[in-house]
Write an enzyme that holds these catalytic residues in place. Structure first.
Site, mmCIF file in Angstrom:
data_model
loop_
_atom_site.group_PDB
_atom_site.id
_atom_site.type_symbol
_atom_site.label_atom_id
_atom_site.label_comp_id
_atom_site.label_asym_id
_atom_site.label_seq_id
_atom_site.Cartn_x
_atom_site.Cartn_y
_atom_site.Cartn_z
ATOM 1 N N HIS A 103 26.380 34.719 54.685
ATOM 2 C CA HIS A 103 27.222 33.876 53.599
ATOM 3 C C HIS A 103 28.591 33.621 54.451
ATOM 4 O O HIS A 103 28.855 33.973 55.699
ATOM 5 C CB HIS A 103 27.815 34.796 52.462
ATOM 6 C CG HIS A 103 28.333 35.936 52.699
ATOM 7 N ND1 HIS A 103 29.596 36.089 52.866
ATOM 8 C CD2 HIS A 103 27.499 37.258 52.327
ATOM 9 C CE1 HIS A 103 29.766 37.483 52.988
ATOM 10 N NE2 HIS A 103 28.676 38.183 52.465
ATOM 11 N N HIS A 105 24.179 38.434 44.867
ATOM 12 C CA HIS A 105 24.499 37.847 43.607
ATOM 13 C C HIS A 105 23.872 39.080 42.530
ATOM 14 O O HIS A 105 23.473 38.445 41.343
ATOM 15 C CB HIS A 105 24.258 36.524 43.189
ATOM 16 C CG HIS A 105 25.249 35.439 43.978
ATOM 17 N ND1 HIS A 105 24.925 34.111 44.060
ATOM 18 C CD2 HIS A 105 26.162 35.637 44.800
ATOM 19 C CE1 HIS A 105 25.830 33.719 44.799
ATOM 20 N NE2 HIS A 105 26.773 34.363 45.160
ATOM 21 N N TYR A 151 24.300 43.040 55.700
ATOM 22 C CA TYR A 151 23.221 43.208 54.737
ATOM 23 C C TYR A 151 21.961 43.427 55.635
ATOM 24 O O TYR A 151 21.364 42.611 56.058
ATOM 25 C CB TYR A 151 23.036 42.340 53.670
ATOM 26 C CG TYR A 151 24.591 41.850 53.034
ATOM 27 C CD1 TYR A 151 24.960 42.594 52.285
ATOM 28 C CD2 TYR A 151 25.066 40.921 54.027
ATOM 29 C CE1 TYR A 151 26.267 41.993 51.771
ATOM 30 C CE2 TYR A 151 26.512 40.405 53.437
ATOM 31 C CZ TYR A 151 26.826 41.033 52.252
ATOM 32 O OH TYR A 151 28.320 40.605 51.824
ATOM 33 N N ASP A 195 31.650 44.274 43.642
ATOM 34 C CA ASP A 195 32.327 43.070 43.723
ATOM 35 C C ASP A 195 32.786 42.807 42.489
ATOM 36 O O ASP A 195 32.002 42.252 41.628
ATOM 37 C CB ASP A 195 31.500 42.028 44.354
ATOM 38 C CG ASP A 195 32.143 40.514 44.695
ATOM 39 O OD1 ASP A 195 33.223 40.500 44.256
ATOM 40 O OD2 ASP A 195 31.652 39.723 45.398
ATOM 41 N N ASP A 210 25.199 30.961 15.227
ATOM 42 C CA ASP A 210 26.398 31.157 14.549
ATOM 43 C C ASP A 210 27.224 31.999 15.468
ATOM 44 O O ASP A 210 28.455 32.532 14.954
ATOM 45 C CB ASP A 210 26.297 32.052 13.320
ATOM 46 C CG ASP A 210 25.504 31.345 12.122
ATOM 47 O OD1 ASP A 210 25.627 29.881 12.467
ATOM 48 O OD2 ASP A 210 24.642 32.046 11.612
ATOM 49 N N GLU A 212 36.163 42.830 50.625
ATOM 50 C CA GLU A 212 36.709 41.403 50.418
ATOM 51 C C GLU A 212 38.023 41.555 49.887
ATOM 52 O O GLU A 212 38.264 42.446 48.956
ATOM 53 C CB GLU A 212 35.838 40.725 49.308
ATOM 54 C CG GLU A 212 36.445 39.501 48.805
ATOM 55 C CD GLU A 212 35.526 38.948 47.770
ATOM 56 O OE1 GLU A 212 34.744 39.756 47.198
ATOM 57 O OE2 GLU A 212 35.638 37.713 47.466
ATOM 58 N N HIS A 234 36.563 31.699 50.590
ATOM 59 C CA HIS A 234 36.862 30.646 49.904
ATOM 60 C C HIS A 234 38.090 30.691 49.212
ATOM 61 O O HIS A 234 38.772 31.544 49.119
ATOM 62 C CB HIS A 234 35.624 30.574 48.855
ATOM 63 C CG HIS A 234 35.519 31.759 47.959
ATOM 64 N ND1 HIS A 234 36.312 32.081 46.867
ATOM 65 C CD2 HIS A 234 34.677 32.836 48.023
ATOM 66 C CE1 HIS A 234 36.050 33.171 46.320
ATOM 67 N NE2 HIS A 234 34.962 33.692 46.967
ATOM 68 N N ASP A 265 39.249 38.540 43.339
ATOM 69 C CA ASP A 265 37.832 38.577 43.690
ATOM 70 C C ASP A 265 37.635 39.840 44.893
ATOM 71 O O ASP A 265 37.989 39.520 46.064
ATOM 72 C CB ASP A 265 37.508 37.278 44.351
ATOM 73 C CG ASP A 265 36.012 37.150 44.564
ATOM 74 O OD1 ASP A 265 35.423 38.201 44.494
ATOM 75 O OD2 ASP A 265 35.513 36.405 45.344
ATOM 76 N N HIS A 308 35.749 30.650 42.851
ATOM 77 C CA HIS A 308 35.389 29.688 43.887
ATOM 78 C C HIS A 308 36.423 28.427 43.729
ATOM 79 O O HIS A 308 36.010 27.501 42.974
ATOM 80 C CB HIS A 308 33.944 29.421 43.952
ATOM 81 C CG HIS A 308 33.324 30.449 44.414
ATOM 82 N ND1 HIS A 308 32.101 30.305 45.084
ATOM 83 C CD2 HIS A 308 33.607 31.596 44.712
ATOM 84 C CE1 HIS A 308 31.331 31.497 45.291
ATOM 85 N NE2 HIS A 308 32.420 32.478 45.298
ATOM 86 N N GLU A 350 35.888 37.951 53.461
ATOM 87 C CA GLU A 350 34.809 38.901 52.792
ATOM 88 C C GLU A 350 33.790 38.754 53.827
ATOM 89 O O GLU A 350 32.552 38.318 53.537
ATOM 90 C CB GLU A 350 34.627 38.397 51.601
ATOM 91 C CG GLU A 350 33.951 36.958 51.336
ATOM 92 C CD GLU A 350 33.773 36.469 49.878
ATOM 93 O OE1 GLU A 350 32.588 37.253 49.456
ATOM 94 O OE2 GLU A 350 34.179 35.796 49.376
ATOM 95 N N ARG A 385 30.163 45.017 52.141
ATOM 96 C CA ARG A 385 31.114 43.831 52.187
ATOM 97 C C ARG A 385 32.373 44.306 51.759
ATOM 98 O O ARG A 385 32.491 45.182 51.017
ATOM 99 C CB ARG A 385 30.653 42.764 51.251
ATOM 100 C CG ARG A 385 31.739 41.554 51.158
ATOM 101 C CD ARG A 385 31.089 40.284 50.257
ATOM 102 N NE ARG A 385 30.906 40.563 48.901
ATOM 103 C CZ ARG A 385 29.552 40.487 48.237
ATOM 104 N NH1 ARG A 385 28.515 40.584 49.154
ATOM 105 N NH2 ARG A 385 29.130 40.801 47.121
HETATM 106 N N1 GLY Z 1 32.449 37.089 43.801
HETATM 107 C C1 GLY Z 1 32.013 36.234 44.303
HETATM 108 C C2 GLY Z 1 32.308 35.885 45.632
HETATM 109 O O1 GLY Z 1 32.792 36.909 46.280
HETATM 110 O O2 GLY Z 1 32.372 34.866 46.416
HETATM 111 MN MN MN Z 2 34.432 35.984 47.205
HETATM 112 MN MN MN Z 3 33.530 38.780 45.578
#
Ligand code: GLY
Ligand code: MN
Ligand code: MN
Length: 439
Positions: free
Chosen positions: A352, A245, A390, A262, A39, A409, A356, A273, A363, A386, A407
């Protein structure tokens, strides 16, 4: 009242119809509610394509558009939930078919209960069907049923479209280039998100939990009108920052550690982001300073390549060059710059992409290659930058570097002259961060 965003939606529908082949019909479904437990449902979020074309905020609706003369092009109709006093007492107000026409500029609006018969009539006789098959199973089935009805009834002069074209190619190309209203919204959501990051920096101290900072971020988003984050917030203290993540956000923040946040808000569907990494106690150690400055140098060098005509590939190559040289200078890598880049040794520590597209989806949609070539940046595109480093707790490097994840970003708008950093309000130099946290 039809507000500016809704007017933009009407213009987008017209532009999309004009870009389709003649005698085309197009179908775009809204999102549906998803059960969380008995519910109760997950917070509703409108489908990005549907939101972009309608601004209509309810679940389960279906947009139909046609550029056929038969329907009086440009034509758009909506199937939506009808007004229902009892259902509205339980589940909330509905706009209803009448107001959907007045307020959202559709040519016609129909009760969702009539969708199979209605869609059969709208699709009948069109040569092309534009639809994003595979995105929403329920609508795939509905359309298959309608196409079967049309194909089975040639003697009643019914005619199914000859070909189905993936709508995503046209629509996502449009979404890649942000119009003025979208840019204004993205500046606003970036600013709200910057403020939240600053508040989280100010709250940080040893002994607080990661979830305290997460709560502060979400509180600050909501306080400024952005009720939801655009994606699951990451607050990673110490080596949790090395889990790209990480979303558990439930560990104590330790004196002497860095913490990586992040997090970005969502406003009227548009995402920010942002990542910042800062010392839990407000002061960078020497080793942290060295690694942090390296990531910042890589970001700033790469940022200079976020200009019209440049590419993600060029920006990535620059970041990789700076990071690799820095890792060599610090003794974390050994050998020559060329060999380390050629053999991608940096990927142990930067695994990474550089960024993006950003927009309604964090994304965001849009092709990264055109004719198999890296896509040049153009004014109106919005993306992230970004870079990161690490160094896992068990990495085969000097102990002083271990357990550090960094990071930085930002969100970038490509302009005719170069770029605009939408997220410049939140500090990122070592001295700016330490000064803010000292305050
Ligand atoms: N927060 C997701 C990324 O940085 O792509
Ligand atoms: Mn990002
Ligand atoms: Mn991010």
């Amino acid at each position: 009242m039809i507000n500016a965003y809704i007017e933009r939606c009407e213009q987008r529908r017209q532009a999309l119809l004009a870009a389709m082949l003649p005698n085309s019909v197009c179908i775009v479904p809204a999102s549906t509610l998803v059960t969380r437990s008995n519910d109760t449902e997950y917070t509703f979020r409108q489908d990005s394509d549907f939101h972009y074309l309608t601004g209509f905020p309810e679940p389960d609706a279906v947009l139909v558009m046609s550029n056929s003369e038969v329907w009086g092009s440009p034509f758009s109709a909506l199937f939506c939930l009808a007004k229902d006093p009892l259902a509205e007492i339980w589940h909330g107000r509905r706009i209803g078919t009448e107001h959907a026409v007045d307020q959202f500029g559709f040519s016609q609006c129909h009760n969702l209960d009539d969708i199979e018969v209605g869609l059969t009539s709208y699709i009948d006789g069109h040569q092309h069907l534009y639809y994003a098959r595979g995105h929403q199973a329920q609508t795939d089935t509905l359309i298959d049923d309608v196409l079967a009805i049309l194909r089975d009834a040639p003697k009643q002069s019914k005619q199914a479209p000859e070909c189905e074209i993936d709508l995503r190619a046209l629509l996502h190309e449009m979404r890649l280039f942000k119009d003025d209203d979208e840019i204004a919204l993205m500046r606003q959501v970036a600013s709200i998100s910057c403020e939240a990051h600053k508040q989280a920096m100010l709250m940080s101290e040893p002994g607080k939990n990661e979830f305290h900072l997460e709560a502060q971020l979400h509180y600050s988003f909501a306080l400024h009108g952005a009720k939801n984050p655009a994606y699951s917030t990451i607050v990673g203290g110490g080596d949790n920052a090395c889990i790209l993540h990480y979303t558990n956000n439930d560990c104590l923040l330790q004196d002497g550690d860095l913490v990586l946040i992040d997090a970005g808000a969502e406003l009227l569907g548009y995402a920010a982001d942002i990542t910042r990494t800062f010392p839990v106690n407000g002061h960078f150690s020497t080793a942290q300073k060295q690694l942090y400055q390296l990531v910042l140098d890589a970001q700033l060098a790469s940022l200079a390549l976020f200009v019209p005509g440049s590419t993600f590939k060029a920006a990535t190559d620059k970041a990789v060059e700076v990071l690799t040289q820095g890792l060599l200078d610090l003794g974390i890598l050994t050998g020559t710059l060329q060999d380390n880049i050629a053999e991608q040794h940096y990927r142990q520590f930067f695994m990474h992409g550089i960024g993006h597209w950003l927009g309604l989806d964090v994304h965001d949609v849009g092709n990264y290659k055109v004719a198999n070539q890296d896509r040049p940046f153009e004014p109106g595109m919005v993306m992230t930058i970004e870079p990161g480093l690490y160094i896992a707790a068990d990495a085969d490097v000097d102990e002083k570097w271990r357990g550090i994840g960094i990071r930085i970003e930002d969100n970038i708008l490509i302009t005719p002259q170069g770029y605009e950093v939408l997220t410049a309000e939140v500090p990122k130099s070592i001295s700016e961060i330490e000064a803010l946290m000292a305050g």
